[in-house]
Design an enzyme around this catalytic site. Sequence first.
Site, PDB file in Angstrom:
ATOM      1  N   CYS A  42       0.853  -1.190   0.000  1.00 19.63           N
ATOM      2  CA  CYS A  42       0.000   0.000   0.000  1.00 19.63           C
ATOM      3  C   CYS A  42       0.891   1.244   0.000  1.00 19.63           C
ATOM      4  O   CYS A  42       2.003   1.238   0.511  1.00 19.63           O
ATOM      5  CB  CYS A  42      -0.899   0.006   1.232  1.00 19.63           C
ATOM      6  SG  CYS A  42      -2.037   1.415   1.279  1.00 19.63           S
ATOM      7  N   ASP A  44       0.483   3.775   1.724  1.00 19.70           N
ATOM      8  CA  ASP A  44       0.434   4.404   3.054  1.00 19.70           C
ATOM      9  C   ASP A  44       1.846   4.707   3.578  1.00 19.70           C
ATOM     10  O   ASP A  44       2.714   3.832   3.583  1.00 19.70           O
ATOM     11  CB  ASP A  44      -0.306   3.458   4.020  1.00 19.70           C
ATOM     12  CG  ASP A  44      -0.665   4.147   5.314  1.00 19.70           C
ATOM     13  OD1 ASP A  44       0.259   4.631   6.008  1.00 19.70           O
ATOM     14  OD2 ASP A  44      -1.869   4.202   5.652  1.00 19.70           O
TER      15      ASP A  44
HETATM   16 ZN   LIG Z   1      -3.407   1.330   3.044  1.00 17.63          ZN
END
Ligand SMILES: [Zn+2]
Length: 214
Positions: A42, A44
Amino acid sequence: MQEIDNFLQNNKDWASKVTAEDPTFFEKMAQKQTPELLWIGCSDSRVPAEIIVGAQPGEMFIHRNIANQVIATDFNCLSVIQYAVNVLKVKHIVVCGHYNCGGVRAALSKQNSGLLITNKWLMHIKNVYRLHQAEIDAMPTEYLRVNKLVELNLIEQVHALSHTSIIQESWTKHNSPTLHGWVYDLSDGLLSSLISIKPGDEIHPIYQYVADES
Ligand SMILES: [Zn+2]
Protein backbone atom coordinates in the site's frame (compact mmCIF):
# COMPACT_ATOMS: atom_id res chain seq x y z
CA MET A 1 6.58 18.26 9.04
CA GLN A 2 10.19 18.54 7.97
CA GLU A 3 11.29 21.36 5.70
CA ILE A 4 11.74 19.89 2.22
CA ASP A 5 15.44 20.85 2.23
CA ASN A 6 15.93 18.67 5.28
CA PHE A 7 15.27 15.61 3.13
CA LEU A 8 18.06 16.62 0.75
CA GLN A 9 20.43 17.17 3.66
CA ASN A 10 19.41 13.80 5.14
CA ASN A 11 20.26 12.24 1.79
CA LYS A 12 23.77 13.75 1.81
CA ASP A 13 24.31 12.54 5.36
CA TRP A 14 23.07 9.04 4.47
CA ALA A 15 25.27 8.76 1.37
CA SER A 16 28.31 9.88 3.37
CA LYS A 17 27.61 7.38 6.14
CA VAL A 18 27.11 4.48 3.71
CA THR A 19 30.31 5.36 1.82
CA ALA A 20 32.25 5.59 5.08
CA GLU A 21 31.11 2.09 6.01
CA ASP A 22 31.66 0.60 2.54
CA PRO A 23 33.58 2.73 0.03
CA THR A 24 32.52 0.47 -2.89
CA PHE A 25 28.79 0.36 -2.00
CA PHE A 26 27.51 2.77 -4.65
CA GLU A 27 29.95 1.51 -7.26
CA LYS A 28 28.49 -2.00 -6.81
CA MET A 29 24.89 -0.70 -6.73
CA ALA A 30 25.36 1.24 -9.95
CA GLN A 31 26.32 -1.88 -11.90
CA LYS A 32 23.18 -4.01 -11.59
CA GLN A 33 20.30 -5.06 -9.36
CA THR A 34 19.56 -8.66 -8.38
CA PRO A 35 16.59 -8.51 -5.99
CA GLU A 36 14.96 -11.84 -5.16
CA LEU A 37 11.71 -10.33 -3.92
CA LEU A 38 8.99 -8.22 -5.51
CA TRP A 39 6.95 -6.27 -2.97
CA ILE A 40 3.47 -5.02 -3.82
CA GLY A 41 2.31 -2.84 -0.96
CA CYS A 42 0.00 0.00 0.00
CA SER A 43 1.11 3.60 -0.62
CA ASP A 44 0.43 4.40 3.05
CA SER A 45 3.36 6.39 4.48
CA ARG A 46 3.34 4.29 7.65
CA VAL A 47 4.25 1.07 5.85
CA PRO A 48 7.75 1.72 4.44
CA ALA A 49 8.60 -1.56 2.74
CA GLU A 50 12.37 -1.83 3.17
CA ILE A 51 12.39 -0.47 6.70
CA ILE A 52 9.89 -2.92 8.20
CA VAL A 53 11.75 -5.97 6.86
CA GLY A 54 15.27 -4.60 7.30
CA ALA A 55 16.07 -4.77 3.58
CA GLN A 56 19.04 -3.01 2.03
CA PRO A 57 19.13 -1.18 -1.32
CA GLY A 58 19.11 -3.74 -4.12
CA GLU A 59 17.19 -6.41 -2.18
CA MET A 60 13.57 -5.58 -3.07
CA PHE A 61 11.81 -4.52 -6.29
CA ILE A 62 8.83 -2.45 -5.20
CA HIS A 63 5.41 -1.41 -6.45
CA ARG A 64 2.95 0.43 -4.22
CA ASN A 65 -0.58 1.65 -4.81
CA ILE A 66 -3.63 2.48 -2.73
CA ALA A 67 -4.70 -0.68 -0.88
CA ASN A 68 -2.07 -2.96 -2.51
CA GLN A 69 -4.15 -4.10 -5.44
CA VAL A 70 -3.26 -6.34 -8.39
CA ILE A 71 -5.74 -5.37 -11.10
CA ALA A 72 -5.73 -7.19 -14.44
CA THR A 73 -6.02 -3.96 -16.46
CA ASP A 74 -3.42 -1.96 -14.51
CA PHE A 75 -0.44 -1.76 -16.85
CA ASN A 76 1.65 -0.04 -14.22
CA CYS A 77 1.45 -2.96 -11.78
CA LEU A 78 1.53 -5.58 -14.56
CA SER A 79 4.68 -4.03 -16.06
CA VAL A 80 6.39 -4.19 -12.69
CA ILE A 81 5.35 -7.83 -12.27
CA GLN A 82 6.47 -8.75 -15.79
CA TYR A 83 9.88 -7.12 -15.39
CA ALA A 84 10.39 -8.61 -11.93
CA VAL A 85 9.44 -12.12 -13.05
CA ASN A 86 10.80 -12.29 -16.60
CA VAL A 87 13.97 -10.21 -16.28
CA LEU A 88 14.93 -10.05 -12.61
CA LYS A 89 13.58 -13.58 -12.03
CA VAL A 90 12.47 -12.87 -8.47
CA LYS A 91 11.89 -15.97 -6.34
CA HIS A 92 9.12 -14.47 -4.21
CA ILE A 93 6.34 -11.92 -4.60
CA VAL A 94 4.84 -10.47 -1.43
CA VAL A 95 1.55 -8.61 -1.47
CA CYS A 96 1.51 -6.64 1.78
CA GLY A 97 -1.64 -5.13 3.22
CA HIS A 98 -2.03 -3.39 6.54
CA TYR A 99 -4.70 -3.09 9.20
CA ASN A 100 -6.68 0.16 9.41
CA CYS A 101 -5.99 0.83 5.71
CA GLY A 102 -7.58 4.12 4.63
CA GLY A 103 -8.21 2.82 1.13
CA VAL A 104 -10.07 -0.21 2.42
CA ARG A 105 -12.03 1.94 4.89
CA ALA A 106 -13.02 4.28 2.05
CA ALA A 107 -14.15 1.30 -0.02
CA LEU A 108 -16.60 0.41 2.75
CA SER A 109 -18.10 3.91 2.59
CA LYS A 110 -20.25 5.77 0.11
CA GLN A 111 -18.43 7.16 -2.93
CA ASN A 112 -16.83 10.58 -2.53
CA SER A 113 -17.70 12.95 -5.38
CA GLY A 114 -14.48 14.86 -4.71
CA LEU A 115 -12.40 11.74 -5.39
CA LEU A 116 -13.86 10.38 -8.61
CA ILE A 117 -10.66 8.71 -9.83
CA THR A 118 -9.88 7.20 -6.46
CA ASN A 119 -13.45 5.88 -6.26
CA LYS A 120 -12.85 3.92 -9.44
CA TRP A 121 -9.61 2.48 -8.08
CA LEU A 122 -11.43 1.32 -4.95
CA MET A 123 -14.27 -0.30 -6.92
CA HIS A 124 -12.43 -3.64 -6.91
CA ILE A 125 -12.34 -3.66 -3.12
CA LYS A 126 -16.07 -2.95 -2.99
CA ASN A 127 -16.46 -6.11 -5.10
CA VAL A 128 -14.38 -8.09 -2.58
CA TYR A 129 -16.70 -6.77 0.15
CA ARG A 130 -19.80 -7.93 -1.73
CA LEU A 131 -18.27 -11.41 -2.11
CA HIS A 132 -17.80 -11.67 1.67
CA GLN A 133 -20.49 -9.29 2.90
CA ALA A 134 -22.05 -11.61 5.51
CA GLU A 135 -18.68 -12.43 7.11
CA ILE A 136 -17.60 -8.78 7.20
CA ASP A 137 -20.93 -7.41 8.43
CA ALA A 138 -20.83 -9.94 11.31
CA MET A 139 -17.84 -8.14 12.83
CA PRO A 140 -18.96 -6.02 15.84
CA THR A 141 -17.19 -2.72 15.07
CA GLU A 142 -16.25 -0.66 12.02
CA TYR A 143 -12.57 -1.07 12.92
CA LEU A 144 -12.90 -4.85 12.84
CA ARG A 145 -14.97 -4.77 9.65
CA VAL A 146 -12.22 -2.76 7.95
CA ASN A 147 -9.56 -5.16 9.19
CA LYS A 148 -11.51 -8.21 8.03
CA LEU A 149 -11.79 -6.64 4.58
CA VAL A 150 -8.06 -5.80 4.69
CA GLU A 151 -7.36 -9.53 5.13
CA LEU A 152 -9.86 -10.69 2.52
CA ASN A 153 -8.66 -8.08 0.02
CA LEU A 154 -5.07 -9.17 0.57
CA ILE A 155 -5.94 -12.82 -0.07
CA GLU A 156 -7.91 -11.78 -3.17
CA GLN A 157 -4.92 -9.85 -4.54
CA VAL A 158 -2.58 -12.83 -4.10
CA HIS A 159 -5.07 -14.96 -6.03
CA ALA A 160 -5.26 -12.21 -8.66
CA LEU A 161 -1.48 -12.50 -9.08
CA SER A 162 -1.85 -16.22 -9.74
CA HIS A 163 -4.48 -15.43 -12.38
CA THR A 164 -2.02 -13.42 -14.52
CA SER A 165 -0.46 -14.95 -17.62
CA ILE A 166 2.92 -13.71 -16.36
CA ILE A 167 2.82 -15.89 -13.24
CA GLN A 168 1.28 -18.93 -14.91
CA GLU A 169 3.86 -18.89 -17.71
CA SER A 170 6.72 -18.53 -15.23
CA TRP A 171 5.39 -21.38 -13.11
CA THR A 172 5.32 -23.63 -16.17
CA LYS A 173 8.77 -22.64 -17.43
CA HIS A 174 10.73 -21.90 -14.24
CA ASN A 175 8.72 -23.31 -11.31
CA SER A 176 8.92 -19.86 -9.70
CA PRO A 177 8.02 -17.47 -8.03
CA THR A 178 6.16 -18.27 -4.81
CA LEU A 179 3.37 -15.83 -3.95
CA HIS A 180 2.79 -14.56 -0.41
CA GLY A 181 0.19 -12.42 1.35
CA TRP A 182 1.38 -10.60 4.46
CA VAL A 183 -0.51 -8.15 6.66
CA TYR A 184 1.20 -5.43 8.68
CA ASP A 185 -0.12 -4.26 12.04
CA LEU A 186 0.44 -0.51 12.47
CA SER A 187 -0.05 -0.84 16.23
CA ASP A 188 2.92 -3.14 16.89
CA GLY A 189 5.00 -3.11 13.68
CA LEU A 190 4.63 -6.84 13.09
CA LEU A 191 3.90 -8.75 9.88
CA SER A 192 1.77 -11.89 9.72
CA SER A 193 1.53 -14.33 6.82
CA LEU A 194 -2.05 -15.05 5.71
CA ILE A 195 -1.56 -17.02 2.51
CA SER A 196 1.08 -18.43 0.22
CA ILE A 197 0.63 -19.99 -3.21
CA LYS A 198 3.42 -22.16 -4.59
CA PRO A 199 4.17 -22.84 -8.26
CA GLY A 200 1.86 -25.57 -9.46
CA ASP A 201 -0.81 -25.01 -6.80
CA GLU A 202 -4.35 -25.40 -8.08
CA ILE A 203 -5.83 -22.34 -9.76
CA HIS A 204 -9.56 -22.07 -10.34
CA PRO A 205 -10.17 -23.42 -13.89
CA ILE A 206 -11.77 -20.21 -15.17
CA TYR A 207 -8.47 -18.38 -14.53
CA GLN A 208 -6.21 -20.97 -16.13
CA TYR A 209 -4.52 -20.13 -19.42
CA VAL A 210 -4.72 -22.82 -22.12
CA ALA A 211 -3.18 -23.15 -25.56
CA ASP A 212 -5.09 -21.36 -28.31
CA GLU A 213 -7.14 -24.06 -30.04
CA SER A 214 -8.72 -21.86 -32.70
ZN1 LIG B 1 -3.41 1.33 3.04
